[in-house]
Structure formats: structure tokens, C-alpha cells
Design an enzyme around this catalytic site. Structure first.
Site, PDB file in Angstrom:
ATOM      1  N   ASP A  37       0.985  -0.859  -0.289  1.00  0.00           N
ATOM      2  CA  ASP A  37      -0.076   0.289   0.262  1.00  0.00           C
ATOM      3  C   ASP A  37       0.859   1.129   0.302  1.00  0.00           C
ATOM      4  O   ASP A  37       1.829   1.004   0.639  1.00  0.00           O
ATOM      5  CB  ASP A  37      -1.152   0.089   1.246  1.00  0.00           C
ATOM      6  CG  ASP A  37      -1.947   1.488   1.223  1.00  0.00           C
ATOM      7  OD1 ASP A  37      -3.177   0.770   1.107  1.00  0.00           O
ATOM      8  OD2 ASP A  37      -1.955   2.303   1.135  1.00  0.00           O
ATOM      9  N   ILE A  38       0.810   1.937  -0.929  1.00  0.00           N
ATOM     10  CA  ILE A  38       1.079   3.145  -0.596  1.00  0.00           C
ATOM     11  C   ILE A  38       1.347   4.151   0.123  1.00  0.00           C
ATOM     12  O   ILE A  38       2.488   4.947   0.392  1.00  0.00           O
ATOM     13  CB  ILE A  38       0.554   3.920  -2.394  1.00  0.00           C
ATOM     14  CG1 ILE A  38       1.601   5.233  -2.791  1.00  0.00           C
ATOM     15  CG2 ILE A  38      -0.413   4.939  -1.781  1.00  0.00           C
ATOM     16  CD1 ILE A  38       1.802   5.300  -3.967  1.00  0.00           C
ATOM     17  N   ASN A  60     -12.537  -3.325   2.227  1.00  0.00           N
ATOM     18  CA  ASN A  60     -14.045  -1.890   2.392  1.00  0.00           C
ATOM     19  C   ASN A  60     -14.528  -2.188   1.335  1.00  0.00           C
ATOM     20  O   ASN A  60     -14.099  -2.729  -0.467  1.00  0.00           O
ATOM     21  CB  ASN A  60     -13.215  -0.929   2.103  1.00  0.00           C
ATOM     22  CG  ASN A  60     -12.330  -0.625   3.345  1.00  0.00           C
ATOM     23  OD1 ASN A  60     -13.069  -1.016   4.375  1.00  0.00           O
ATOM     24  ND2 ASN A  60     -10.827   0.069   4.059  1.00  0.00           N
ATOM     25  N   GLU A 103     -12.122   3.017  -1.275  1.00  0.00           N
ATOM     26  CA  GLU A 103     -11.358   4.840  -2.203  1.00  0.00           C
ATOM     27  C   GLU A 103     -11.375   4.128  -3.779  1.00  0.00           C
ATOM     28  O   GLU A 103     -11.900   4.879  -4.912  1.00  0.00           O
ATOM     29  CB  GLU A 103     -10.069   4.990  -1.829  1.00  0.00           C
ATOM     30  CG  GLU A 103     -10.910   5.925  -0.508  1.00  0.00           C
ATOM     31  CD  GLU A 103      -9.030   6.359  -0.205  1.00  0.00           C
ATOM     32  OE1 GLU A 103      -8.141   5.711  -1.064  1.00  0.00           O
ATOM     33  OE2 GLU A 103      -8.885   6.849   1.043  1.00  0.00           O
ATOM     34  N   VAL A 104     -11.244   2.483  -3.960  1.00  0.00           N
ATOM     35  CA  VAL A 104     -10.873   2.440  -5.316  1.00  0.00           C
ATOM     36  C   VAL A 104     -11.289   1.316  -5.069  1.00  0.00           C
ATOM     37  O   VAL A 104     -11.567   0.370  -4.951  1.00  0.00           O
ATOM     38  CB  VAL A 104      -8.936   1.612  -5.409  1.00  0.00           C
ATOM     39  CG1 VAL A 104      -8.523   1.443  -6.842  1.00  0.00           C
ATOM     40  CG2 VAL A 104      -8.137   2.745  -4.740  1.00  0.00           C
ATOM     41  N   HIS A 115     -10.319  -5.547  -3.298  1.00  0.00           N
ATOM     42  CA  HIS A 115      -8.939  -5.510  -2.910  1.00  0.00           C
ATOM     43  C   HIS A 115      -8.807  -6.143  -1.728  1.00  0.00           C
ATOM     44  O   HIS A 115      -9.646  -5.836  -0.424  1.00  0.00           O
ATOM     45  CB  HIS A 115      -7.831  -3.861  -2.480  1.00  0.00           C
ATOM     46  CG  HIS A 115      -8.650  -3.068  -2.783  1.00  0.00           C
ATOM     47  ND1 HIS A 115      -9.863  -1.873  -3.041  1.00  0.00           N
ATOM     48  CD2 HIS A 115      -8.632  -1.967  -1.232  1.00  0.00           C
ATOM     49  CE1 HIS A 115     -10.039  -0.859  -2.392  1.00  0.00           C
ATOM     50  NE2 HIS A 115      -9.311  -0.993  -1.402  1.00  0.00           N
ATOM     51  N   MET A 116      -7.808  -6.642  -0.685  1.00  0.00           N
ATOM     52  CA  MET A 116      -8.237  -7.079   0.351  1.00  0.00           C
ATOM     53  C   MET A 116      -6.615  -6.611   0.981  1.00  0.00           C
ATOM     54  O   MET A 116      -5.638  -6.296   0.885  1.00  0.00           O
ATOM     55  CB  MET A 116      -7.622  -9.162   0.696  1.00  0.00           C
ATOM     56  CG  MET A 116      -7.955  -9.105   2.061  1.00  0.00           C
ATOM     57  SD  MET A 116      -9.944  -8.879   2.385  1.00  0.00           S
ATOM     58  CE  MET A 116     -10.573 -10.332   1.181  1.00  0.00           C
ATOM     59  N   HIS A 117      -6.889  -5.297   2.216  1.00  0.00           N
ATOM     60  CA  HIS A 117      -5.732  -4.969   3.002  1.00  0.00           C
ATOM     61  C   HIS A 117      -5.222  -6.740   3.493  1.00  0.00           C
ATOM     62  O   HIS A 117      -6.252  -6.723   4.005  1.00  0.00           O
ATOM     63  CB  HIS A 117      -6.736  -3.963   3.495  1.00  0.00           C
ATOM     64  CG  HIS A 117      -7.195  -3.099   2.986  1.00  0.00           C
ATOM     65  ND1 HIS A 117      -6.156  -1.679   3.007  1.00  0.00           N
ATOM     66  CD2 HIS A 117      -7.781  -2.618   2.694  1.00  0.00           C
ATOM     67  CE1 HIS A 117      -6.875  -0.310   1.767  1.00  0.00           C
ATOM     68  NE2 HIS A 117      -8.331  -1.479   1.859  1.00  0.00           N
TER      69      HIS A 117
HETATM   70  P1  5GP Z   1      -9.860   1.856   0.484  1.00  0.00           P
HETATM   71  O1  5GP Z   1     -10.236   2.668   0.687  1.00  0.00           O
HETATM   72  O2  5GP Z   1     -10.255   1.379  -1.207  1.00  0.00           O
HETATM   73  O3  5GP Z   1     -10.229   0.462   1.378  1.00  0.00           O
HETATM   74  O4  5GP Z   1      -8.077   1.574   0.021  1.00  0.00           O
HETATM   75  C1  5GP Z   1      -7.720   1.706  -0.959  1.00  0.00           C
HETATM   76  C2  5GP Z   1      -5.621   1.496  -0.330  1.00  0.00           C
HETATM   77  O5  5GP Z   1      -4.943   2.071  -1.827  1.00  0.00           O
HETATM   78  C3  5GP Z   1      -5.366   3.024   0.376  1.00  0.00           C
HETATM   79  O6  5GP Z   1      -4.679   1.986   1.509  1.00  0.00           O
HETATM   80  C4  5GP Z   1      -4.552   3.743  -0.911  1.00  0.00           C
HETATM   81  O7  5GP Z   1      -3.735   3.849   0.361  1.00  0.00           O
HETATM   82  C5  5GP Z   1      -4.114   2.257  -1.788  1.00  0.00           C
HETATM   83  N1  5GP Z   1      -3.807   3.361  -2.600  1.00  0.00           N
HETATM   84  C6  5GP Z   1      -4.238   4.352  -3.452  1.00  0.00           C
HETATM   85  N2  5GP Z   1      -3.217   4.713  -4.158  1.00  0.00           N
HETATM   86  C7  5GP Z   1      -2.757   3.593  -5.042  1.00  0.00           C
HETATM   87  C8  5GP Z   1      -1.656   3.557  -5.216  1.00  0.00           C
HETATM   88  O8  5GP Z   1      -1.290   4.617  -6.463  1.00  0.00           O
HETATM   89  N3  5GP Z   1      -0.562   2.571  -5.141  1.00  0.00           N
HETATM   90  C9  5GP Z   1      -0.898   1.355  -3.962  1.00  0.00           C
HETATM   91  N4  5GP Z   1       0.279   0.844  -4.066  1.00  0.00           N
HETATM   92  N5  5GP Z   1      -1.943   2.099  -3.044  1.00  0.00           N
HETATM   93  C10 5GP Z   1      -2.403   3.190  -3.529  1.00  0.00           C
END
Ligand code: 5GP
Length: 122
Positions: free
Chosen positions: A35-36, A93, A101-102, A106-108
Site C-alpha cells: 500500500d502506498i 472495504n 476509495e478504489v 482489494h484485500m488489505h
Molecule cells: P480503500 O479505502 O479503497 O479500501 O483502500 C484503498 C487503498 O489503496 C488505500 O489504503 C490507499 O493508500 C491505496 N492506494 C491508493 N492509490 C494507490 C496507488 O497508486 N498505489 C498503491 N500501492 N496503493 C494505493
């Protein structure tokens, strides 16, 4: 209501090689990368390569091979990252209430420290 996948999302761009990533593991059907903006010492995302918006979409429409590979990859990454023994948390999420957000499943995988309570209401 059918799921609508936006192929301009950031993870779709990562899968197409348009944006770099720090890959941890790649399999036939999945990509795992750091994660970035890590929220813990270990914070890795596992995504399917297929165009699935969220877990419910994936569970409904993915092939058995994709479903198996996704689950096995999550477990393998936990072991590779060294968190399998001391513990970790997996979070996916979804949607507005999940603050996703994305819009690509995706599984964190979070670990490397005690992670605190499951939900923080702000
Ligand atoms: P969400 O809120 O959708 O569950 O999590 C999205 C995750 O994607 C966040 O933890 C965010 O830091 C990560 N993320 C967003 N853009 C990028 C990217 O360009 N590269 C990487 N490696 N992670 C990203």
C-alpha cells in the site's frame, strides 16, 4: 442491479502497467503489492486481475480458479510478510458505507503491530 466496473480506477492502471507498484507476489489471477500509504508496519493489498468492483461482485461472478487463487494468495502473502504467526487483519472495504476509495476489489493485509479495535467511529 449489475455491478459496473470503471476501468480507469488506479488499480486497473497498475494492472495494465501504467502506474508502478511495489509487487510482493504475482500469480495467474492476482497481484499483491505494498500500500502506498501504509497504516501499519505491514500493509499489503491483494487484488484479483479480473474486473471486480468489490468482494460481493467477485464472490458472485469470479471463476472457481480465481476464487481459489485469491484466497491462497492472501494466505501466502501473510506467511511471506511474516505476520502469520503473530497475527494480522484482513479488510475489504466496499461501497459508500465501507468508505471504499478504489473501486477494484482489494484485500488489505495489515500486521506487524497490535492493530487496535476493529472499528474507529469518527
Ligand atoms: P480503500 O479505502 O479503497 O479500501 O483502500 C484503498 C487503498 O489503496 C488505500 O489504503 C490507499 O493508500 C491505496 N492506494 C491508493 N492509490 C494507490 C496507488 O497508486 N498505489 C498503491 N500501492 N496503493 C494505493
Amino acid at each position: 442491479m449489475p455491478y459496473v466496473y470503471d476501468d480507469q480506477n488506479i488499480f486497473a492502471k497498475i494492472l495494465r502497467g501504467e502506474i508502478p507498484n511495489d509487487t510482493v507476489l504475482e500469480t495467474e489471477h492476482c497481484l499483491a503489492f505494498k500500500d502506498i500509504n501504509p497504516q501499519a508496519p505491514v500493509h499489503i493489498l491483494v487484488i484479483p486481475k479480473g474486473p471486480y468492483v468489490c468482494f460481493a461482485h467477485f464472490a458472485a461472478e469470479a471463476s472457481d480458479a480465481e476464487l481459489v487463487d485469491f484466497n491462497r494468495t492472501i494466505g501466502k502473502v501473510c506467511r511471506m510478510a511474516g505476520v502469520a504467526e503473530d497475527g494480522y487483519r484482513t479488510i475489504s472495504n466496499a461501497g459508500v458505507n465501507g468508505l471504499q476509495e478504489v473501486p477494484h476489489l482489494h484485500m488489505h493485509i495489515l500486521g506487524g503491530q497490535v492493530l487496535g479495535p476493529l472499528l474507529a467511529r469518527t
